[in-house]
Enzyme design. Structure first.
Site, PDB file in Angstrom:
ATOM      1  N   GLY A   1       2.217   6.474   1.361  1.00 36.66           N
ATOM      2  CA  GLY A   1       2.248   7.183   2.636  1.00 36.66           C
ATOM      3  C   GLY A   1       3.650   7.662   2.983  1.00 36.66           C
ATOM      4  O   GLY A   1       3.838   8.765   3.495  1.00 36.66           O
ATOM      5  N   THR A   2       4.634   6.835   2.699  1.00 37.19           N
ATOM      6  CA  THR A   2       6.020   7.191   3.015  1.00 37.19           C
ATOM      7  C   THR A   2       6.431   8.461   2.281  1.00 37.19           C
ATOM      8  O   THR A   2       7.013   9.374   2.869  1.00 37.19           O
ATOM      9  CB  THR A   2       6.963   6.037   2.637  1.00 37.19           C
TER      10      THR A   2
ATOM     11  N   ASN B   1      -0.056   2.766  14.056  1.00 31.37           N
ATOM     12  CA  ASN B   1      -0.184   1.555  13.257  1.00 31.37           C
ATOM     13  C   ASN B   1       0.001   0.281  14.065  1.00 31.37           C
ATOM     14  O   ASN B   1      -0.457  -0.775  13.668  1.00 31.37           O
ATOM     15  CB  ASN B   1       0.810   1.581  12.097  1.00 31.37           C
TER      16      ASN B   1
ATOM     17  N   GLN C   1      -3.092   5.271   8.895  1.00 33.53           N
ATOM     18  CA  GLN C   1      -3.885   4.184   9.484  1.00 33.53           C
ATOM     19  C   GLN C   1      -5.332   4.601   9.733  1.00 33.53           C
ATOM     20  O   GLN C   1      -6.215   3.747   9.825  1.00 33.53           O
ATOM     21  CB  GLN C   1      -3.277   3.738  10.815  1.00 33.53           C
TER      22      GLN C   1
ATOM     23  N   SER D   1      -2.576   6.856   2.502  1.00 32.58           N
ATOM     24  CA  SER D   1      -2.022   5.848   1.606  1.00 32.58           C
ATOM     25  C   SER D   1      -3.130   4.935   1.102  1.00 32.58           C
ATOM     26  O   SER D   1      -3.947   4.457   1.886  1.00 32.58           O
ATOM     27  CB  SER D   1      -0.974   5.024   2.360  1.00 32.58           C
ATOM     28  N   GLY D   2      -3.130   4.685  -0.200  1.00 34.27           N
ATOM     29  CA  GLY D   2      -4.192   3.896  -0.815  1.00 34.27           C
ATOM     30  C   GLY D   2      -4.302   2.470  -0.298  1.00 34.27           C
ATOM     31  O   GLY D   2      -5.400   1.979  -0.019  1.00 34.27           O
ATOM     32  N   HIS D   3      -3.162   1.803  -0.160  1.00 30.63           N
ATOM     33  CA  HIS D   3      -3.226   0.354   0.121  1.00 30.63           C
ATOM     34  C   HIS D   3      -3.676   0.019   1.531  1.00 30.63           C
ATOM     35  O   HIS D   3      -3.857  -1.157   1.858  1.00 30.63           O
ATOM     36  CB  HIS D   3      -1.905  -0.344  -0.231  1.00 30.63           C
TER      37      HIS D   3
ATOM     38  N   THR E   1       5.341  11.698 -14.366  1.00 29.95           N
ATOM     39  CA  THR E   1       4.074  11.384 -15.036  1.00 29.95           C
ATOM     40  C   THR E   1       3.106  10.731 -14.054  1.00 29.95           C
ATOM     41  O   THR E   1       3.478   9.793 -13.345  1.00 29.95           O
ATOM     42  CB  THR E   1       4.338  10.440 -16.222  1.00 29.95           C
TER      43      THR E   1
ATOM     44  N   CYS F   1      10.817  -8.380  13.446  1.00 35.05           N
ATOM     45  CA  CYS F   1      11.612  -9.453  12.830  1.00 35.05           C
ATOM     46  C   CYS F   1      11.725  -9.222  11.332  1.00 35.05           C
ATOM     47  O   CYS F   1      12.688  -9.629  10.698  1.00 35.05           O
ATOM     48  CB  CYS F   1      10.975 -10.810  13.078  1.00 35.05           C
TER      49      CYS F   1
HETATM   50  C1  LIG Z   1       1.713   2.037   6.160  1.00 33.31           C
HETATM   51  C2  LIG Z   1       2.065   3.307   6.866  1.00 33.31           C
HETATM   52  C3  LIG Z   1       2.908   4.256   6.282  1.00 33.31           C
HETATM   53  C4  LIG Z   1       3.608   4.011   4.966  1.00 33.31           C
HETATM   54  O1  LIG Z   1       2.731   4.035   3.884  1.00 33.31           O
HETATM   55  P1  LIG Z   1       3.197   3.366   2.495  1.00 33.31           P
HETATM   56  O2  LIG Z   1       2.105   3.700   1.544  1.00 33.31           O
HETATM   57  O3  LIG Z   1       3.333   1.909   2.744  1.00 33.31           O
HETATM   58  O4  LIG Z   1       4.496   4.014   2.118  1.00 33.31           O
HETATM   59  C5  LIG Z   1       3.147   5.429   6.970  1.00 33.31           C
HETATM   60  N1  LIG Z   1       2.585   5.671   8.156  1.00 33.31           N
HETATM   61  C6  LIG Z   1       1.766   4.789   8.763  1.00 33.31           C
HETATM   62  C7  LIG Z   1       1.148   5.122  10.070  1.00 33.31           C
HETATM   63  C8  LIG Z   1       1.487   3.581   8.145  1.00 33.31           C
HETATM   64  O5  LIG Z   1       0.689   2.698   8.746  1.00 33.31           O
END
Ligand SMILES: *Cc1c(COP(=O)(O)O)cnc(C)c1O
Length: 391
Positions: free
Chosen positions: A72-73, A153, A181, A201-203, A239, A327
């Site tokens: 996502g970043t 988020n 999110q 973002s996948g995770h 790649t 934190c």
């Molecule tokens: C987690 C998150 C990101 C970053 O995504 P990553 O895959 O961890 O780099 C960006 N924006 C929001 C709103 C997120 O919750």
């Protein structure tokens, strides 16, 4: 009791079906997707199939509008820096909101510091909502990009993106939304939302970490910042991460099929948590909008208590949560999101975020509702401010 994971806004576990789909692409089908031989072609096919699934999940007209990134970043960085660089001759003004993720805020700050851009940050109301009229008013002749997140988020507030998209369209300005999110939690459709670019973002929806995507509407021109090979139609060299791309495609397919059910289940669990906490603990406040809210997000401030001590005590009881003071970054500053909503430092420090995922159960929620009030009671008993107030 097994540990309870209620930090799904930070990350989610990779689904077993997703891992199974990925596995062959580490070993048997390991070809470079750019190679012309059979090994390469097999990888290439898998990548394109995943691209279709991701495009399908967000209602993109064509799979080619999806560019895979490292997360996502990177998708946010590519959108913001790429559109800024592409249009820098037309103007150097960007509009964003005060509650964006750092993956949006920091690229904007970078453009201000190193490339002479000016960024207008739209404030939010006490529920964390952006007013589309404020966005319309902030538009200038030299505005080249508007970037407002779909869902926050920390507090889960869902923004009126379709409306803001209309405004951007009317004014002919590129519109990006960070939907990291939202994707996998609520229906997301790039055409209904009127967006030109959208990050995911996948995770955050049960694919592995380190894989994401940027949707770029056909016809939207963008300057890449990863230079090298011609992968991803020249927009993102390197790649292809074939196993992770396959995993993200599989996760997209699964979540598309189960979205309605997942959304209903999480909403039920979320409301049970919120109502249960409000019933059992006095002087609590829900942060964010009560209804315009992600189905998996609970963010609550508990007065006279530090979010940090609450987290540690929950952790001791096997419950993983998150708080509104950063934190993790080594500072105890309360979150910029809560402060932007006009929440006092004191209340922000007492904030607790519980975020649900597809594997959470009713029994887990009940357990949390049993444990949390006891921890709060214990901590308040030790709190000088609470005792002063009681006296
Ligand atoms: C987690 C998150 C990101 C970053 O995504 P990553 O895959 O961890 O780099 C960006 N924006 C929001 C709103 C997120 O919750």
């Amino acid at each position: 009791m097994e540990p309870i994971y209620l930090d799904n806004a930070s990350t989610t576990p990779t689904a077993p079906e997703v891992l199974a789909a990925m596995k062959p692409y580490f070993t048997d089908t390991f070809g470079n997707a750019s190679s012309v031989h059979a090994f390469g072609r097999e990888s290439k096919e898998a990548v394109e199939e995943a691209r279709e699934k991701v495009a399908d999940l967000i209602g993109a007209d064509e799979p080619r509008e999806i560019i895979f990134t490292s997360g996502g970043t990177e998708a946010d960085n590519l959108a913001i820096k790429g559109i800024a660089m592409q249009n820098r001759e037309q103007g150097k003004h960007i509009i964003t909101s005060a509650i964006e993720h750092h993956a949006v805020l920091h690229p904007c700050e970078y453009l201000e510091e190193y490339h002479g851009f000016e960024v207008t940050s739209i404030p939010v109301d006490e529920e964390g909502l952006v007013n589309p009229l404020d966005v319309a008013e902030a538009v200038r002749d030299d505005t080249v990009l508007i970037s407002i997140m779909l869902a926050n988020n920390e507090v889960g507030t869902i923004q009126p993106i379709a409306e803001i998209g209309k405004i951007a369209q009317q004014k002919g300005i590129c519109f990006h939304t960070d939907a990291v999110q939202a994707v996998g939690s609520i229906p997301v459709d790039v055409n209904e939302l009127n967006v030109d670019l959208l990050s995911l973002s996948g995770h955050k929806f049960n694919a592995p970490k380190g894989i994401g995507a940027l949707y770029i509407r056909k016809g939207t021109r963008i300057v890449p910042f990863m230079h090298g090979g011609a992968q991803e139609r020249g927009k993102r060299a390197s790649t292809e991460n074939v196993p992770s791309i396959v995993g993200m495609g599989k996760a997209a397919e699964i979540v598309k099929n189960e979205l309605k059910e997942k959304q209903e289940k999480l909403t039920r669990l979320r409301d049970k948590l919120i109502e249960g906490i409000e019933e059992r603990i006095d002087e609590v406040q829900l942060n964010g909008h009560r209804n315009k809210r992600l189905p998996n997000n609970v963010n609550i401030s508990i007065r006279y208590i530090e979010g940090e001590s609450l987290l540690l005590n929950l952790d001791l009881k096997g419950i993983a949560a998150s708080s509104g003071s950063a934190c993790t970054s080594g500072s105890l500053d309360p979150s910029h999101v809560l402060l932007a909503m006009g929440i006092s430092h004191e209340i922000a420090h007492g904030s607790l975020r519980l975020t649900l995922g597809k594997y959470n159960t009713e029994a887990e929620v009940e357990h949390v509702l049993d444990v949390l009030p006891k921890i709060v009671e214990k901590l308040r008993a030790m709190s000088p401010i609470y005792n002063q107030k009681e006296a």
